[in-house]
Design an enzyme around this catalytic site. Sequence first.
Site, PDB file in Angstrom:
ATOM      1  N   ARG A  75       1.574  -0.107  -9.064  1.00 13.94           N
ATOM      2  CA  ARG A  75       1.711  -1.543  -8.815  1.00 13.94           C
ATOM      3  C   ARG A  75       2.041  -2.139 -10.184  1.00 13.94           C
ATOM      4  O   ARG A  75       1.307  -1.914 -11.144  1.00 13.94           O
ATOM      5  CB  ARG A  75       0.415  -2.121  -8.250  1.00 13.94           C
ATOM      6  CG  ARG A  75      -0.012  -1.463  -6.922  1.00 13.94           C
ATOM      7  CD  ARG A  75      -1.100  -2.268  -6.245  1.00 13.94           C
ATOM      8  NE  ARG A  75      -1.793  -1.528  -5.196  1.00 13.94           N
ATOM      9  CZ  ARG A  75      -1.409  -1.473  -3.917  1.00 13.94           C
ATOM     10  NH1 ARG A  75      -0.332  -2.113  -3.525  1.00 13.94           N
ATOM     11  NH2 ARG A  75      -2.109  -0.807  -3.028  1.00 13.94           N
ATOM     12  N   ASP A 106       4.879  -4.737   1.459  1.00  8.25           N
ATOM     13  CA  ASP A 106       5.060  -6.157   1.192  1.00  8.25           C
ATOM     14  C   ASP A 106       5.322  -6.504  -0.297  1.00  8.25           C
ATOM     15  O   ASP A 106       6.283  -7.198  -0.615  1.00  8.25           O
ATOM     16  CB  ASP A 106       3.760  -6.812   1.686  1.00  8.25           C
ATOM     17  CG  ASP A 106       3.788  -8.292   1.630  1.00  8.25           C
ATOM     18  OD1 ASP A 106       4.269  -8.886   2.595  1.00  8.25           O
ATOM     19  OD2 ASP A 106       3.328  -8.841   0.613  1.00  8.25           O
ATOM     20  N   GLY A 107       4.489  -5.976  -1.183  1.00  8.66           N
ATOM     21  CA  GLY A 107       4.640  -6.277  -2.615  1.00  8.66           C
ATOM     22  C   GLY A 107       5.956  -5.735  -3.164  1.00  8.66           C
ATOM     23  O   GLY A 107       6.648  -6.391  -3.962  1.00  8.66           O
ATOM     24  N   THR A 129       4.066   1.818   4.632  1.00  7.92           N
ATOM     25  CA  THR A 129       2.712   1.302   4.420  1.00  7.92           C
ATOM     26  C   THR A 129       1.853   1.632   5.621  1.00  7.92           C
ATOM     27  O   THR A 129       2.321   1.511   6.766  1.00  7.92           O
ATOM     28  CB  THR A 129       2.680  -0.219   4.172  1.00  7.92           C
ATOM     29  OG1 THR A 129       1.314  -0.684   4.289  1.00  7.92           O
ATOM     30  CG2 THR A 129       3.530  -1.019   5.140  1.00  7.92           C
ATOM     31  N   ASP A 131      -0.481  -0.105   6.600  1.00 10.61           N
ATOM     32  CA  ASP A 131      -0.969  -1.370   7.189  1.00 10.61           C
ATOM     33  C   ASP A 131      -0.149  -1.824   8.398  1.00 10.61           C
ATOM     34  O   ASP A 131      -0.616  -2.632   9.190  1.00 10.61           O
ATOM     35  CB  ASP A 131      -0.943  -2.493   6.143  1.00 10.61           C
ATOM     36  CG  ASP A 131      -1.772  -2.157   4.923  1.00 10.61           C
ATOM     37  OD1 ASP A 131      -2.698  -1.357   5.050  1.00 10.61           O
ATOM     38  OD2 ASP A 131      -1.474  -2.705   3.842  1.00 10.61           O
ATOM     39  N   ASP A 133       2.163  -3.946   8.502  1.00  9.84           N
ATOM     40  CA  ASP A 133       2.125  -5.416   8.493  1.00  9.84           C
ATOM     41  C   ASP A 133       3.473  -6.050   8.144  1.00  9.84           C
ATOM     42  O   ASP A 133       3.517  -7.217   7.734  1.00  9.84           O
ATOM     43  CB  ASP A 133       1.045  -5.894   7.504  1.00  9.84           C
ATOM     44  CG  ASP A 133       1.297  -5.408   6.082  1.00  9.84           C
ATOM     45  OD1 ASP A 133       2.169  -4.523   5.888  1.00  9.84           O
ATOM     46  OD2 ASP A 133       0.622  -5.893   5.159  1.00  9.84           O
ATOM     47  N   GLU A 191     -16.408   0.729  20.765  1.00  5.96           N
ATOM     48  CA  GLU A 191     -16.923  -0.352  21.604  1.00  5.96           C
ATOM     49  C   GLU A 191     -16.280  -1.687  21.272  1.00  5.96           C
ATOM     50  O   GLU A 191     -16.202  -2.577  22.121  1.00  5.96           O
ATOM     51  CB  GLU A 191     -18.447  -0.474  21.426  1.00  5.96           C
ATOM     52  CG  GLU A 191     -19.238   0.498  22.282  1.00  5.96           C
ATOM     53  CD  GLU A 191     -18.882   1.959  22.041  1.00  5.96           C
ATOM     54  OE1 GLU A 191     -18.761   2.352  20.859  1.00  5.96           O
ATOM     55  OE2 GLU A 191     -18.708   2.710  23.021  1.00  5.96           O
TER      56      GLU A 191
HETATM   57  O1  F6P Z   1      -1.397  -1.590   1.467  1.00  2.00           O
HETATM   58  C1  F6P Z   1      -2.038  -0.366   1.588  1.00  2.00           C
HETATM   59  C2  F6P Z   1      -3.495  -0.469   1.213  1.00  2.00           C
HETATM   60  O2  F6P Z   1      -4.083   0.799   1.424  1.00  2.00           O
HETATM   61  C3  F6P Z   1      -4.271  -1.560   1.938  1.00  2.00           C
HETATM   62  O3  F6P Z   1      -4.647  -1.192   3.233  1.00  2.00           O
HETATM   63  C4  F6P Z   1      -5.437  -1.735   1.011  1.00  2.00           C
HETATM   64  O4  F6P Z   1      -5.982  -3.036   1.113  1.00  2.00           O
HETATM   65  C5  F6P Z   1      -4.823  -1.526  -0.363  1.00  2.00           C
HETATM   66  O5  F6P Z   1      -3.607  -0.799  -0.161  1.00  2.00           O
HETATM   67  C6  F6P Z   1      -5.695  -0.778  -1.338  1.00  2.00           C
HETATM   68  O6  F6P Z   1      -5.026  -0.721  -2.549  1.00  2.00           O
HETATM   69  P1  F6P Z   1      -5.425   0.202  -3.779  1.00  2.00           P
HETATM   70  O7  F6P Z   1      -5.041   1.609  -3.456  1.00  2.00           O
HETATM   71  O8  F6P Z   1      -4.647  -0.351  -4.923  1.00  2.00           O
HETATM   72  O9  F6P Z   1      -6.912   0.082  -3.917  1.00  2.00           O
END
Ligand code: F6P
Length: 326
Positions: A75, A106-107, A129, A131, A133, A191
């Site tokens: 990142r 996304d980033g 990803t 997610d 999302d 559940e």
């Molecule tokens: O976007 C993928 C993800 O695994 C998210 O689900 C989670 O919030 C984030 O990255 C965790 O990031 P890192 O690996 O930098 O802790």
Amino acid sequence: MYSIKTIGVLTSGGDAPGMNAALRAVTRAAISQGIAVKAIYRGYKGLITDEIVDFQTQNVSNIIQHGGTIIKTARCEEFKTPEGRATAYERIKDHNIDALVVLGGDGTFTGAKVFAQEYNFPVVGVPCTIDNDLYGTDSTIGYDTALNTVIECVDKIRDTASSHERLFFVEVMGRDAGFLALNAAIASGAEAAVIPEVSIKDDMLAEVIQNGFRKTKNSSIVLVAESKETGGANGVAQRVKAEYPQYDVRVVILGHIQRGGSPTAVDRILASRMGAAAIDALLEEQRNLMIGVVNDKIVYVPFTKAIKDDKPIDLKLLQVLRQLSI
Ligand code: F6P
């Protein structure tokens, strides 16, 4: 008109199972269409620090089955600054790179969109990803594998939950999205699911505690999406413990286990199709978009839409979960 002789490819942000399969597809689809490939190590960071290597077909041999990314990921805060992006553009010129293919979430696409606009440079994204999302694609690469990892873990938790007659809160990833939590809840016979798309006051928690636990069942598992609002599984468990001290509650946070492992067939195929489509898009002179798949067809989604619009979650699935967890 512009001609693309060389592409740069990078993986950025959180890794996802199938990223290697996508890297292989991008590399081989490019080479098979006469385009040279340069792999940029460590995402945008490596673009700035010049970690750029020529890739041939054999560089991506024997990787389709492996999780993670062989070209590493990061990142990168520097790429968020105009100075960082200016250095990145210098490196692109030094290496005669005509277009970028970026694999991430996304980033990654937020950075790509800004850079593409600033330098009028062709960039195509491949959504990787866990997610799921990103708007405009039914699925992202890595999501199916993560879903399978979660259900495998929940199956194991069920054994001990049932032996001890306990109530478990299992936290799954997803950033601000509940796709993993909700679909894993259905697939594992949980559940309830607590997801960010539903406000705390309407969530399924009270219902599951009052109606389900200990009446017809001797264990309960609630999947909780990570979330600042609910405090994740720990936050939810505290709420329940305060109200129902008689319950034997445990919390499991699955964490980064969800990001690893060999990609499923679904993710390998998705990654192969999307990686190849990224090269097709560039050859069609498309740019600044993400490859998506909708109803099993490849689509092009502008970065602005993919990252801005909230991807809707089908809340009818909560109803299914309710009906099936009685
Ligand atoms: O976007 C993928 C993800 O695994 C998210 O689900 C989670 O919030 C984030 O990255 C965790 O990031 P890192 O690996 O930098 O802790």
